[in-house]
Each structure stands twice: as C-alpha cells, then as structure tokens.
Design an enzyme around this catalytic site. Sequence first.
Site, PDB file in Angstrom:
ATOM      1  N   LYS A 113      46.838  -3.756  -2.072  1.00 35.55           N
ATOM      2  CA  LYS A 113      46.904  -4.569  -3.290  1.00 35.55           C
ATOM      3  C   LYS A 113      45.855  -4.146  -4.318  1.00 35.55           C
ATOM      4  O   LYS A 113      46.041  -4.341  -5.510  1.00 35.55           O
ATOM      5  CB  LYS A 113      46.783  -6.048  -2.951  1.00 35.55           C
ATOM      6  CG  LYS A 113      47.987  -6.544  -2.155  1.00 35.55           C
ATOM      7  CD  LYS A 113      48.195  -8.034  -2.206  1.00 35.55           C
ATOM      8  CE  LYS A 113      49.540  -8.425  -1.614  1.00 35.55           C
ATOM      9  NZ  LYS A 113      49.686  -8.049  -0.187  1.00 35.55           N
TER      10      LYS A 113
HETATM   11  C1  PLP Z   1      50.933  -7.855   0.431  1.00 32.67           C
HETATM   12  C2  PLP Z   1      51.008  -7.017   1.668  1.00 32.67           C
HETATM   13  C3  PLP Z   1      52.235  -6.530   2.180  1.00 32.67           C
HETATM   14  C4  PLP Z   1      53.567  -6.875   1.547  1.00 32.67           C
HETATM   15  O1  PLP Z   1      53.737  -6.241   0.310  1.00 32.67           O
HETATM   16  P1  PLP Z   1      54.889  -6.762  -0.705  1.00 32.67           P
HETATM   17  O2  PLP Z   1      54.651  -6.023  -1.952  1.00 32.67           O
HETATM   18  O3  PLP Z   1      54.662  -8.249  -0.848  1.00 32.67           O
HETATM   19  O4  PLP Z   1      56.196  -6.451  -0.060  1.00 32.67           O
HETATM   20  C5  PLP Z   1      52.200  -5.716   3.305  1.00 32.67           C
HETATM   21  N1  PLP Z   1      51.045  -5.428   3.928  1.00 32.67           N
HETATM   22  C6  PLP Z   1      49.848  -5.882   3.477  1.00 32.67           C
HETATM   23  C7  PLP Z   1      48.610  -5.539   4.228  1.00 32.67           C
HETATM   24  C8  PLP Z   1      49.785  -6.691   2.331  1.00 32.67           C
HETATM   25  O5  PLP Z   1      48.588  -7.157   1.907  1.00 32.67           O
END
Ligand code: PLP
Length: 469
Positions: A113
């Site tokens: 993120k």
């Molecule tokens: C947010 C997240 C996801 C999921 O990603 P999306 O974009 O919501 O599909 C997967 N793995 C981790 C570690 C995350 O923080």
Amino acid sequence: MRYISTRGDQNERSFSEILLEGLAPDGGLYMPQHYPRVNSLLMMRWRTLPYHELAYEILSMFIDDIPAANLKQIVDRTYTQAVFGSEAIVPLRKLEEGLFVESLSNGPTLAFKDMAMQLLGNLFEYELARRGEELNILGATSGDTGSAAEYAMRGKKGVRVFMLSPHGRMSPFQQAQMFSLQDPNIHNITIDGVFDDCQDIVKAVSNDLAFKRRHRIGTVNSINWARLLAQVVYYFAGYFQATRSNTERVSFAVPSGNFGNVCAGHVARMMGLPIEQLVVATNENDVLDEFFRTGTYRVRSGTETFETSSPSMDISKASNFERYVFDLVHRDSARLADLFGPTLARDGGFTITPQEFERIALTGFCSGKSTHADRVATIRRCWEQYHDMIDTHTADGLKVALEQRKPGVPMIVLETALPAKFAATIEEALGRQPTRPAALEGIEALPKRFTQMPADVERVKSYITQHTA
Ligand SMILES: *Cc1c(COP(=O)(O)O)cnc(C)c1O
C-alpha cells in the site's frame, strides 16, 4: 484526460477534481474516459527508464492538469531509494526459471500500500496548497491501511490524520509502527472496543454532513483513483524486469481483497502491456474467486466473513470490483448502475449473462483460492525450495499462481507484505521468527503517542474540533 462515473453521471471531471474524492455523486466510481495505448516504440524507451521516470511517463498519460515540471518533481520525490530501500524500487526476485516475486513491500510500513499511498501524500499536499485548503483525514484501522496512510501524510502541510484503532488489539509491532510517530499532524485515537466500533464512529461522524463540511473531513480509501493509478506503474516495471523484448507475454498473480491491486493490472493490460493472465488469488473469503468461476457476485454477510492469517484480504465485498465489471459490460453504465444498485440491494448480488461470462477470458482474468493450510505449506515450500521467505498474503498468491501457470509464460507473483508483519504464521510454518528490516529492530521500545477514549462519537468529534482549530 477526463474522468467519468461508472454509473452514468454526465459530468466529466479532470484529475485534480477527483483527486481528493471517494465515490462519484451518483454512487459510482471514477474511471478514465478511455485507456491511453502504448506502442512498441514507447515501450522500447520505457524499458530503460528508472522507476521514477517510468512512473512520470505513465502518470502523465492520465494527469493533464498538473504542470509537467510539478508532477515530475512530485514523482521524483516519492520513488526514492531512501524510502523504498533499493534503486529498482520494486526489484524482481527469481524463484526458478519463469517464476518471480516482485518486491512491492519495501516501503516504510512493509506492505504494497505504500507504493500508492506515498504518492498520494505528495499529491494531496500539492493540491491542497494550490487550492489554499486543508483536509482532515478520518479513518478506522485494524492495522495495515492506517499505518500506510499515516506514513504517507506525516509532516505534510494542509493535512491532518485522525486514525481510530481498537485499544490494545493490534499487534505490538503494528502499535509501535503507528504510535511511535511524533509528527504533530498525526493523531492516533485508540477506542475501547473492537474494529467495528471504530468503523461505526467514522461512519457516524461522516454522516453528520454539517460537521464533515465544517471540519473538512475526508478519507483515503482504496477506491481513490490516484491510488489505483500509482499501482499501474509496477506492472510495467515488473514486466520489463522479467522479459528481454516487448513481444514476450507474462502473467501476474495478485493476492486480492478490495480488487484495487489487480484492477491496476487490468488498466495496464488495457493500455497494451502484454499480460497473458491476471490471476486473482483470494483466501477463505472467496467472493472474487466465486465470481470468476461462476459469473455470480454474492456479497457476504458479517457472519460469513472469516478472520484469517492473511487478514488484509478478509473482505465481504470488493470495493473496486465495479470498475472491472464496467469494462466487462462494455461500459454500459445503465446496466452497471442496475447491477450494483437495485439488483445488488434486492438480491445481495448479481449474475452476469453467459456472453459476459465468456468475455472474462478475453480480459485475461482467472482465479483461485487458498486456505490457512495452503498458506503454511506454501511458505514452507518456498523457504525449503528457494530459500525465500514470503508473507501469508504473498503465499496465497504463489499457491494460486502455481495452479494457474501456463508453460512458457513467466509468472510474476506480487509481494503485498513482508513476513516480518505476520510473525505468528511464519513461526508456525518454519519454526523460526521472520527477519525484520534493520531500521525496524526494537521499535516496540520507542515512546508511544496516542489518546485513548471510550467508543463515543461525541468524544471523538470534540477531539477533532479541539485539534483542527
Ligand atoms: C490491501 C492488501 C491486499 C489486498 O489488496 P487489494 O488492492 O485490496 O485487492 C493484499 N495483501 C496485503 C498485505 C494488503 O495490505
């Protein structure tokens, strides 16, 4: 580039108009009016660019109302070795011939993120200064999203963050990550209760429209278009590292929850990046896997939503999924608005037509699911076979990647978090603690800065009032 709503709102907007927004006024999501296309000449030039220059090239195809020099400076400041730990920013690790892991989790909070949120912090600061406005970001977190937002917004002018979390319920590592921030514009509020209590308070505050306007309350949720756009870049960067020429095709496996990450892959593919498969990997919360197998999208209730060892994928509905379905129904916004509006409200979901279902294969999508036992086995196998330690989410991705992989097509698994964040499952799989980046050794001992309060909307409001004067 102009932006439109998936649900047919007739106003076209510029990037800067939607940058600070969540949903469109008609309840839809913002989409670019068309996808810019890459050609082989452009791809040849892009192949040699460092990450920040590649990011600028891609972003400027979608952003035409920030002066080029300013956008360039924002991107250059965001994607640095100092923040992301390497010159490549998203280095590829080769597990074996034709199987790779793309490292997206070397930013400040050890999860992918950061790739988007760090850019968002700089874009928000720029746009708020241009408008002469302030923004107070209010959110609830059980861990990951909150810390990525705080690390992106810390020290940014014009932005404050008020982040609610359930008191004493996050891991010591997560608490240390968030509460050790000493920046005056970051406010950690711990609530006596569980995550849902925090979320309810955020909803109650946001529903008080007068309060919301008076205190300029906003969010940074995963439907924000700029977040999705930032993620398009690492599909190109992964492709260039895995291939030698622009005629080769690759596949990506994406640990998925709210569908933001893999939707960015869809955008890259629509731009002309030669992607063979986009493999959607889910955990026990398999609403997306069910859709790609059956054509039925069925939102889960609270009791059907499981707490798993890949917690960032524990979703009951996928908030960015509407963007993909918009393209799947050939951008028929009346049909889309019916599916996600009245039909979903009445039936708790919808089923696409057989013709639409056949179209899924043409968009490259396929899917699979992974359980706790699969995660543990995959983490162990990856360690024993390749001496590579992966986290629980990436393990879901690798498990499904191995099932879906086609001979002769390189498969790139996106690493969405580092194992250091999920020590208990690593311990279960490997009988040892995960390694932690040196900069984060001992953070549990740092002084913590947070304010504890009961689960009371008025108390939270008065805290915000006191600190936004
Ligand atoms: C947010 C997240 C996801 C999921 O990603 P999306 O974009 O919501 O599909 C997967 N793995 C981790 C570690 C995350 O923080």
